[in-house]
Motif scaffolding. Structure first.
Motif, PDB file in Angstrom:
ATOM      1  N   LEU A 116     -16.836 -24.965 -13.216  1.00 17.08           N
ATOM      2  CA  LEU A 116     -15.500 -24.629 -12.728  1.00 17.08           C
ATOM      3  C   LEU A 116     -15.226 -25.257 -11.365  1.00 17.08           C
ATOM      4  CD1 LEU A 116     -15.225 -20.885 -13.802  1.00 17.08           C
ATOM      5  CD2 LEU A 116     -14.328 -22.911 -14.963  1.00 17.08           C
ATOM      6  N   LEU A 117     -16.278 -25.649 -10.645  1.00 15.88           N
ATOM      7  CA  LEU A 117     -16.127 -26.383  -9.389  1.00 15.88           C
ATOM      8  C   LEU A 117     -16.133 -27.893  -9.612  1.00 15.88           C
ATOM      9  CD1 LEU A 117     -18.519 -24.342  -7.053  1.00 15.88           C
ATOM     10  CD2 LEU A 117     -16.018 -24.323  -7.040  1.00 15.88           C
ATOM     11  N   LYS A 118     -16.274 -28.284 -10.854  1.00 20.98           N
ATOM     12  CA  LYS A 118     -16.409 -29.699 -11.233  1.00 20.98           C
ATOM     13  C   LYS A 118     -17.657 -30.315 -10.594  1.00 20.98           C
ATOM     14  CE  LYS A 118     -14.919 -33.164 -13.626  1.00 20.98           C
ATOM     15  NZ  LYS A 118     -15.030 -33.135 -15.104  1.00 20.98           N
ATOM     16  N   ALA A 119     -18.710 -29.497 -10.485  1.00 18.73           N
ATOM     17  CA  ALA A 119     -19.991 -29.973  -9.977  1.00 18.73           C
ATOM     18  C   ALA A 119     -21.006 -30.105 -11.095  1.00 18.73           C
ATOM     19  CB  ALA A 119     -20.520 -29.013  -8.907  1.00 18.73           C
ATOM     20  N   ALA A 120     -20.627 -29.731 -12.309  1.00 18.84           N
ATOM     21  CA  ALA A 120     -21.436 -29.937 -13.510  1.00 18.84           C
ATOM     22  C   ALA A 120     -20.509 -30.504 -14.580  1.00 18.84           C
ATOM     23  CB  ALA A 120     -22.067 -28.623 -13.976  1.00 18.84           C
ATOM     24  N   PRO A 121     -21.007 -31.391 -15.451  1.00 16.08           N
ATOM     25  CA  PRO A 121     -20.127 -32.069 -16.414  1.00 16.08           C
ATOM     26  C   PRO A 121     -19.616 -31.122 -17.494  1.00 16.08           C
ATOM     27  CG  PRO A 121     -22.428 -32.585 -16.861  1.00 16.08           C
ATOM     28  CD  PRO A 121     -22.412 -31.811 -15.584  1.00 16.08           C
ATOM     29  N   ILE A 122     -18.328 -31.171 -17.767  1.00 16.44           N
ATOM     30  CA  ILE A 122     -17.736 -30.412 -18.867  1.00 16.44           C
ATOM     31  C   ILE A 122     -17.828 -31.283 -20.112  1.00 16.44           C
ATOM     32  CG2 ILE A 122     -15.630 -29.361 -19.769  1.00 16.44           C
ATOM     33  CD1 ILE A 122     -14.783 -28.810 -16.879  1.00 16.44           C
ATOM     34  N   THR A 123     -18.637 -30.863 -21.085  1.00 14.86           N
ATOM     35  CA  THR A 123     -18.879 -31.683 -22.267  1.00 14.86           C
ATOM     36  C   THR A 123     -18.114 -31.209 -23.496  1.00 14.86           C
ATOM     37  OG1 THR A 123     -20.862 -30.362 -22.748  1.00 14.86           O
ATOM     38  CG2 THR A 123     -21.167 -32.373 -21.464  1.00 14.86           C
ATOM     39  N   GLY A 124     -17.405 -30.104 -23.375  1.00  9.33           N
ATOM     40  CA  GLY A 124     -16.605 -29.606 -24.484  1.00  9.33           C
ATOM     41  C   GLY A 124     -15.573 -28.624 -23.975  1.00  9.33           C
ATOM     42  N   GLY A 125     -14.448 -28.510 -24.699  1.00  9.62           N
ATOM     43  CA  GLY A 125     -13.399 -27.613 -24.245  1.00  9.62           C
ATOM     44  C   GLY A 125     -12.806 -28.101 -22.941  1.00  9.62           C
ATOM     45  N   GLY A 126     -12.373 -27.194 -22.094  1.00  6.61           N
ATOM     46  CA  GLY A 126     -11.797 -27.600 -20.822  1.00  6.61           C
ATOM     47  C   GLY A 126     -11.520 -26.415 -19.924  1.00  6.61           C
ATOM     48  N   ALA A 127     -11.036 -26.723 -18.726  1.00  5.38           N
ATOM     49  CA  ALA A 127     -10.676 -25.704 -17.740  1.00  5.38           C
ATOM     50  C   ALA A 127      -9.478 -26.205 -16.952  1.00  5.38           C
ATOM     51  CB  ALA A 127     -11.847 -25.399 -16.808  1.00  5.38           C
ATOM     52  N   HIS A 128      -8.647 -25.285 -16.521  1.00  9.04           N
ATOM     53  CA  HIS A 128      -7.423 -25.630 -15.802  1.00  9.04           C
ATOM     54  C   HIS A 128      -7.343 -24.823 -14.518  1.00  9.04           C
ATOM     55  CE1 HIS A 128      -3.378 -27.501 -15.945  1.00  9.04           C
ATOM     56  NE2 HIS A 128      -3.018 -26.440 -15.226  1.00  9.04           N
ATOM     57  N   TYR A 129      -6.942 -25.485 -13.445  1.00 12.75           N
ATOM     58  CA  TYR A 129      -6.783 -24.846 -12.132  1.00 12.75           C
ATOM     59  C   TYR A 129      -5.316 -24.923 -11.721  1.00 12.75           C
ATOM     60  CZ  TYR A 129      -6.919 -24.333  -7.012  1.00 12.75           C
ATOM     61  OH  TYR A 129      -6.689 -23.946  -5.714  1.00 12.75           O
ATOM     62  N   ARG A 180     -11.817 -30.492  -3.986  1.00 14.80           N
ATOM     63  CA  ARG A 180     -12.977 -30.114  -3.177  1.00 14.80           C
ATOM     64  C   ARG A 180     -12.562 -29.266  -1.966  1.00 14.80           C
ATOM     65  NH1 ARG A 180     -15.941 -30.611  -6.851  1.00 14.80           N
ATOM     66  NH2 ARG A 180     -17.165 -32.443  -7.402  1.00 14.80           N
ATOM     67  N   LYS A 181     -11.343 -29.458  -1.478  1.00 10.00           N
ATOM     68  CA  LYS A 181     -10.849 -28.646  -0.368  1.00 10.00           C
ATOM     69  C   LYS A 181     -10.464 -27.249  -0.835  1.00 10.00           C
ATOM     70  CE  LYS A 181      -8.655 -32.866   1.421  1.00 10.00           C
ATOM     71  NZ  LYS A 181      -7.352 -33.521   1.716  1.00 10.00           N
ATOM     72  N   ARG A 182     -10.056 -27.155  -2.098  1.00 12.61           N
ATOM     73  CA  ARG A 182      -9.515 -25.912  -2.624  1.00 12.61           C
ATOM     74  C   ARG A 182     -10.568 -25.034  -3.294  1.00 12.61           C
ATOM     75  NH1 ARG A 182      -3.808 -26.471  -3.099  1.00 12.61           N
ATOM     76  NH2 ARG A 182      -3.139 -28.557  -2.456  1.00 12.61           N
ATOM     77  N   ALA A 183     -11.698 -25.597  -3.678  1.00 13.65           N
ATOM     78  CA  ALA A 183     -12.743 -24.848  -4.384  1.00 13.65           C
ATOM     79  C   ALA A 183     -14.090 -25.118  -3.726  1.00 13.65           C
ATOM     80  CB  ALA A 183     -12.780 -25.254  -5.857  1.00 13.65           C
ATOM     81  N   GLN A 184     -14.757 -24.056  -3.289  1.00  4.28           N
ATOM     82  CA  GLN A 184     -16.000 -24.191  -2.537  1.00  4.28           C
ATOM     83  C   GLN A 184     -17.086 -23.284  -3.109  1.00  4.28           C
ATOM     84  OE1 GLN A 184     -17.065 -26.048   0.246  1.00  4.28           O
ATOM     85  NE2 GLN A 184     -15.257 -27.317  -0.120  1.00  4.28           N
ATOM     86  N   LEU A 185     -18.314 -23.543  -2.679  1.00  9.39           N
ATOM     87  CA  LEU A 185     -19.495 -22.829  -3.181  1.00  9.39           C
ATOM     88  C   LEU A 185     -20.275 -22.224  -2.022  1.00  9.39           C
ATOM     89  CD1 LEU A 185     -21.605 -22.206  -5.490  1.00  9.39           C
ATOM     90  CD2 LEU A 185     -22.583 -24.452  -4.990  1.00  9.39           C
ATOM     91  N   ILE A 186     -20.685 -20.959  -2.194  1.00 14.62           N
ATOM     92  CA  ILE A 186     -21.632 -20.327  -1.275  1.00 14.62           C
ATOM     93  C   ILE A 186     -22.977 -20.285  -1.990  1.00 14.62           C
ATOM     94  CG2 ILE A 186     -22.238 -18.264   0.034  1.00 14.62           C
ATOM     95  CD1 ILE A 186     -19.270 -17.541   0.080  1.00 14.62           C
ATOM     96  N   PHE A 187     -23.974 -20.936  -1.428  1.00 11.02           N
ATOM     97  CA  PHE A 187     -25.271 -21.077  -2.091  1.00 11.02           C
ATOM     98  C   PHE A 187     -26.077 -19.778  -2.015  1.00 11.02           C
ATOM     99  CE2 PHE A 187     -24.065 -25.380  -0.955  1.00 11.02           C
ATOM    100  CZ  PHE A 187     -24.363 -26.095  -2.099  1.00 11.02           C
ATOM    101  N   GLN A 188     -27.064 -19.697  -2.897  1.00 13.99           N
ATOM    102  CA  GLN A 188     -27.895 -18.501  -2.984  1.00 13.99           C
ATOM    103  C   GLN A 188     -28.844 -18.366  -1.801  1.00 13.99           C
ATOM    104  OE1 GLN A 188     -30.123 -18.179  -6.614  1.00 13.99           O
ATOM    105  NE2 GLN A 188     -31.469 -16.592  -5.858  1.00 13.99           N
ATOM    106  N   ASP A 189     -29.536 -19.425  -1.452  1.00 10.15           N
ATOM    107  CA  ASP A 189     -30.604 -19.362  -0.447  1.00 10.15           C
ATOM    108  C   ASP A 189     -30.070 -19.788   0.920  1.00 10.15           C
ATOM    109  OD1 ASP A 189     -32.886 -19.414   1.044  1.00 10.15           O
ATOM    110  OD2 ASP A 189     -34.038 -20.675  -0.314  1.00 10.15           O
TER     111      ASP A 189
END
Length: 333
Positions: free
Chosen positions: A60-73, A94-103
């Protein structure tokens, strides 16, 4: 989609593994997932390790490849098809969607000061033009995350785990995102510090109108934090509902097993935990029918042959189980 920020339809993520051109297998990390994340919500995603939670968040962050179906923002300003997003659109996303890491220990560079860590997204994305403008933005976000000016001059090794996670949160917030994926963001912290960070996230969400996807294996944390919860097993959603409904009346046997394992605060309560036998099947060799039937105590032949669809009763409570109605009947009685 006026109230929906992220909509996934049949989203799948697969990774080719194995040697040779003709011997490759596909590891289905996420398989045919459909969900809606409403604007301003705190959306929880739970499941055992290996269920595909992190991969779904990264897709959903477009940091992993979408290989089927889709997603819309869609945030009211832009609409992006995440499966076919262009380079220019991705740069803006990338400005609109961010990640907070686990470690919080591994996520921060030990060679950079806290000021430089928080400022890096601004400089990379070109969101500020002068150093004074960058410093002003860094100080503003640092204050929201309870970091003072003295903290900004130090290096990460000088901070505790909770303080480091606040630095990670500040770095994620500095680009003024609309959507944040928090991937097990309190799992590595002490219980007392967890509460402090969770309260901080809720306060920031309220102040900035953010939408969170909160990935966790801790159901008590999810109950405290989230508005809506989805339960994931072997790359698929097995149940999703508003938090109160899900915790009051879980329908899927897997969800019930997870809830029964929550420790009780009553020292006299011996509990009635439903033990799940066996391990999650390999994503490269998934069972037929219902993916959970190899561990489900209520599985019948139909479960082993026919894969259940995610069905709803009209109240927003969706479940993927052939027998959920008859299994709920004794409880209702």
């Amino acid at each position: 989609m006026s109230d929906v920020l992220i909509r996934a339809k049949g989203l799948s993520v697969g990774f080719p593994i194995g040697g040779g051109m003709f011997n490759k297998q596909i590891l289905k990390a996420v398989d045919n997932v459909s969900l809606d994340i409403e604007k301003g919500s705190f959306f929880g995603l739970v499941g055992e390790s290996g269920s595909g939670k992190t991969t779904l968040g990264r897709a959903l962050l477009k940091a992993a490849p979408i290989t089927g179906g889709g997603a819309h923002y869609s945030d009211g300003e832009v609409d992006y098809d995440l499966e076919n997003i262009s380079k220019e659109q991705l740069k803006d996303y990338r400005k609109r969607a961010q990640l907070i890491f686990q470690d919080p220990y591994a996520a921060l560079s030990p060679r950079m000061t806290v000021r430089d860590i928080i400022a890096e997204p601004l400089e990379v994305m070109g969101l500020t033009k002068t150093r004074a403008e960058t410093d002003a933005r860094v100080r503003e976000i640092a204050a929201k995350c309870r970091l003072n000016l003295e903290h900004l001059r130090r290096f990460p090794h000088a901070f505790s785990g909770g303080q480091r996670q606040r630095i990670s949160i500040a770095r994620a917030l500095v680009s003024a995102p609309k959507f944040i994926v928090a991937d097990e963001s309190v799992a590595a912290l002490d219980v007392s510090i967890q509460a402090d960070v969770l309260n901080l996230l809720k306060q920031i969400q309220s102040d900035m109108g953010l939408t969170f996807m909160f990935i966790s294996h801790d159901l008590s944390v999810v109950a405290h934090t989230c508005d809506h919860v989805a339960v994931m097993y072997l790359g698929r959603l097995v149940e999703t509902a508003p938090t109160r409904k899900l915790f009051a009346a879980p329908r899927h046997p897997y969800t019930k097993a997870l809830f029964s394992a929550i420790p009780s605060l009553d020292p006299d309560d011996r509990g009635t935990a439903q033990k799940l036998t066996g391990e999650i099947p390999s994503p490269t060799n998934q069972p037929s029918g219902c993916k959970f039937h190899t561990r489900c105590p209520f599985a019948i032949d139909h479960c082993k042959q026919v894969e259940p669809k995610l069905e709803t009763d009209g109240s927003g409570h969706d479940v993927s189980c052939h027998r959920w109605k008859e299994l709920m009947a004794p409880e209702a009685a």
